[in-house]
Design a protein around this motif. Structure first.
Motif, PDB file in Angstrom:
ATOM      1  N   GLY A  30      -0.339  45.105  13.695  1.00  0.00           N
ATOM      2  CA  GLY A  30      -1.011  45.938  14.672  1.00  0.00           C
ATOM      3  C   GLY A  30      -0.273  46.020  16.000  1.00  0.00           C
ATOM      4  N   LEU A  31      -1.048  46.302  17.030  1.00  0.00           N
ATOM      5  CA  LEU A  31      -0.482  46.577  18.348  1.00  0.00           C
ATOM      6  C   LEU A  31      -0.148  45.322  19.143  1.00  0.00           C
ATOM      7  N   GLY A  32      -0.621  44.151  18.708  1.00  0.00           N
ATOM      8  CA  GLY A  32      -0.484  42.938  19.497  1.00  0.00           C
ATOM      9  C   GLY A  32       0.926  42.601  19.928  1.00  0.00           C
ATOM     10  N   PRO A  33       1.890  42.442  18.980  1.00  0.00           N
ATOM     11  CA  PRO A  33       3.249  42.093  19.403  1.00  0.00           C
ATOM     12  C   PRO A  33       3.875  43.118  20.340  1.00  0.00           C
ATOM     13  N   TRP A  34       3.583  44.393  20.102  1.00  0.00           N
ATOM     14  CA  TRP A  34       4.133  45.435  20.977  1.00  0.00           C
ATOM     15  C   TRP A  34       3.525  45.343  22.370  1.00  0.00           C
ATOM     16  N   THR A  35       2.250  44.967  22.442  1.00  0.00           N
ATOM     17  CA  THR A  35       1.612  44.806  23.756  1.00  0.00           C
ATOM     18  C   THR A  35       2.258  43.665  24.535  1.00  0.00           C
ATOM     19  N   GLY A  36       2.490  42.537  23.852  1.00  0.00           N
ATOM     20  CA  GLY A  36       3.150  41.420  24.524  1.00  0.00           C
ATOM     21  C   GLY A  36       4.519  41.800  25.040  1.00  0.00           C
ATOM     22  N   ALA A  37       5.294  42.534  24.228  1.00  0.00           N
ATOM     23  CA  ALA A  37       6.625  42.961  24.659  1.00  0.00           C
ATOM     24  C   ALA A  37       6.530  43.933  25.832  1.00  0.00           C
ATOM     25  N   ALA A  38       5.548  44.861  25.774  1.00  0.00           N
ATOM     26  CA  ALA A  38       5.398  45.833  26.861  1.00  0.00           C
ATOM     27  C   ALA A  38       5.020  45.151  28.171  1.00  0.00           C
ATOM     28  N   VAL A  39       4.127  44.158  28.092  1.00  0.00           N
ATOM     29  CA  VAL A  39       3.738  43.426  29.305  1.00  0.00           C
ATOM     30  C   VAL A  39       4.938  42.696  29.894  1.00  0.00           C
ATOM     31  N   ALA A  40       5.706  42.005  29.046  1.00  0.00           N
ATOM     32  CA  ALA A  40       6.870  41.268  29.545  1.00  0.00           C
ATOM     33  C   ALA A  40       7.882  42.206  30.200  1.00  0.00           C
ATOM     34  N   VAL A  41       8.151  43.345  29.547  1.00  0.00           N
ATOM     35  CA  VAL A  41       9.132  44.294  30.098  1.00  0.00           C
ATOM     36  C   VAL A  41       8.621  44.893  31.404  1.00  0.00           C
TER      37      VAL A  41
END
Length: 442
Positions: A30-41
């Protein structure tokens, strides 16, 4: 004949393999890993663009991380949580989830884990990078890890709240609306009047020789986590007799909010730290004193002020000490120094000429009462004041007022002998510049 009974051989029946846990499956898809990456970036890019403003002091780094985490990481977590929360209803798999032999609350906690944990992990990674980037340039103090932890908990709580809203309102526009509304609310609370601004996750603080009170980090965690847990329990136990359990985190959140609302409006949880505000001085004449938090800049500030100190040394009315800090000029002969936060970048004084010019203007500034500085010689006194400042420390091109009108007086000062220059400067420092008639003409 004796018959021996031999037990039948055991068959090597293999234990059925256990599949991956539902929590691990939810975290990986799902969207979870992409959300973590987006927040970090998002956090790292924003912090990088503002790098010159926070890499010199722990308080500045923590403050900037707090603002960026609230505005960007928090808004992203809300929006991503709202999208993740409405996933099953959009896909029509709600009945399938409800057929699983687990309680509604347990299913909710498993489903909400990616919305809460991945944004928190992204912020934690970005915060670690920023604190490591600050460490080589600080002179004193410590990183305020309790405040960073409070920010991480706040972002996780916002992700969980967004997930609950997404489940209640599974509209496709719920997620972007949550992000936009969340960003607007955080902006408004950050600049609101009153102590309520410290309840928000993006309130800003300015003074770099301060430290937070010890209890603010844990209490902030109780406030944000309590709100999120209340929403999760209220939704997960809505059909259960255990619904009153939601009152427990709600009571903790209300108690934490009450403590935060008792903070002073302006200072909030920050208090002067004597270890950071103590003076560190050189052995020059006049003496240059900075706070311990800027002790690493003392050699460069002393070098920038050296040409001015050479002209002022031994003159009546010259400063005894240049001081910078929360106490300001407290002794006779003290003159305030400009703060280094505008000219210092990553432990270096980038524009010594600008800093010297600012110090001269602080030296020659007045504290005149309304109505002073008037009279027929007021305009001439103003031009002489500009001339003396430009003669002591010329303003770099592109900064400050145009010194053309003061050029004749500057040329006169340059034409004098060193002894005559010192004599005039002594007379100028002794004059009351609030009375134009007393200002000596070069």
């Amino acid at each position: 004949m004796t018959t021996t009974l031999v037990p039948p051989p055991r068959t090597g029946g293999a234990t059925p393999a256990r599949g991956p846990s539902p929590l691990r499956t939810e975290l990986r898809r799902g969207l979870g890993p992409w959300t973590g990456a987006a927040v970090a970036v998002a956090v790292l890019v924003t912090m990088y663009n503002k790098g010159p403003g926070w890499q010199d002091r722990w308080a500045d780094a923590t403050n900037m991380l707090h603002v960026v985490a609230g505005l960007f990481a928090g808004s992203l977590a809300l929006a991503a949580g709202g999208w993740q929360g409405g996933r099953d209803r959009r896909r029509g798999t709600t009945d399938l989830w409800e057929s699983v032999s687990r309680s509604p609350l347990r299913r909710l906690l498993v489903a909400v884990a990616p919305s809460a944990l991945w944004p928190a992990a992204g912020l934690l990674l970005a915060a670690a990078v920023c604190l490591l980037a600050t460490w080589p340039y600080v002179s004193a103090g410590r990183p305020y890890l309790e405040l960073v932890a409070a920010d991480v908990v706040a972002v996780a709580a916002l992700g969980a709240l967004g997930h609950v809203v997404g489940q209640v309102v599974p509209w496709r526009l719920t997620a972007p609306l949550l992000g936009v509304v969340g960003y607007a609310v955080m902006i408004m609370t950050a600049y609101a009047d009153g102590s309520a601004r410290w309840l928000g996750p993006a309130a800003e603080h300015q003074f770099f020789w301060d430290g937070p009170v010890w209890w603010f980090g844990p209490v902030s965690m109780a406030w944000t986590a309590g709100i999120a847990l209340t929403a999760l329990l209220a939704y997960g136990l809505r059909r259960s007799r255990l619904l009153p359990l939601a009152l427990v985190p709600l009571a903790a959140a209300v108690a934490a909010a009450g403590l935060i609302l008792r903070l002073p409006v302006d200072e909030g949880p920050w208090r002067p730290d004597p270890a950071l505000a103590r003076e560190v001085c050189d052995d020059g004449t006049p003496q240059v004193c900075l706070t311990a938090v800027d002790a690493g800049l003392l050699p460069e500030v002393s070098a920038a002020l050296a040409p001015l100190n050479a002209r002022l040394k031994g003159l009546p009315g010259a400063p005894v000490r240049w001081v910078s800090g929360p106490g300001g000029a407290t002794r006779p002969g003290d003159v305030g120094l400009p703060h280094t936060d505008q000219e210092a970048v990553r432990g270096r004084l980038v524009r010594p000429d600008l800093y010297l010019n600012a110090a001269v203007n602080w030296l020659l500034s007045d504290s005149c009462e309304p109505g002073d500085g008037m009279g027929p010689n007021a305009e001439r006194a103003s031009v002489i004041h500009l001339a003396v400042a430009e003669w002591l420390a010329p303003t770099p091109d592109g900064y400050g007022p145009d010194p053309t009108a003061a050029r004749p007086y500057i040329d006169r000062l340059d034409a004098k002998s060193p002894a005559a220059q010192r004599d005039y400067l002594a007379r100028y420092l002794a004059a009351d510049i609030c009375h134009p008639d007393e200002v000596p003409v070069p």
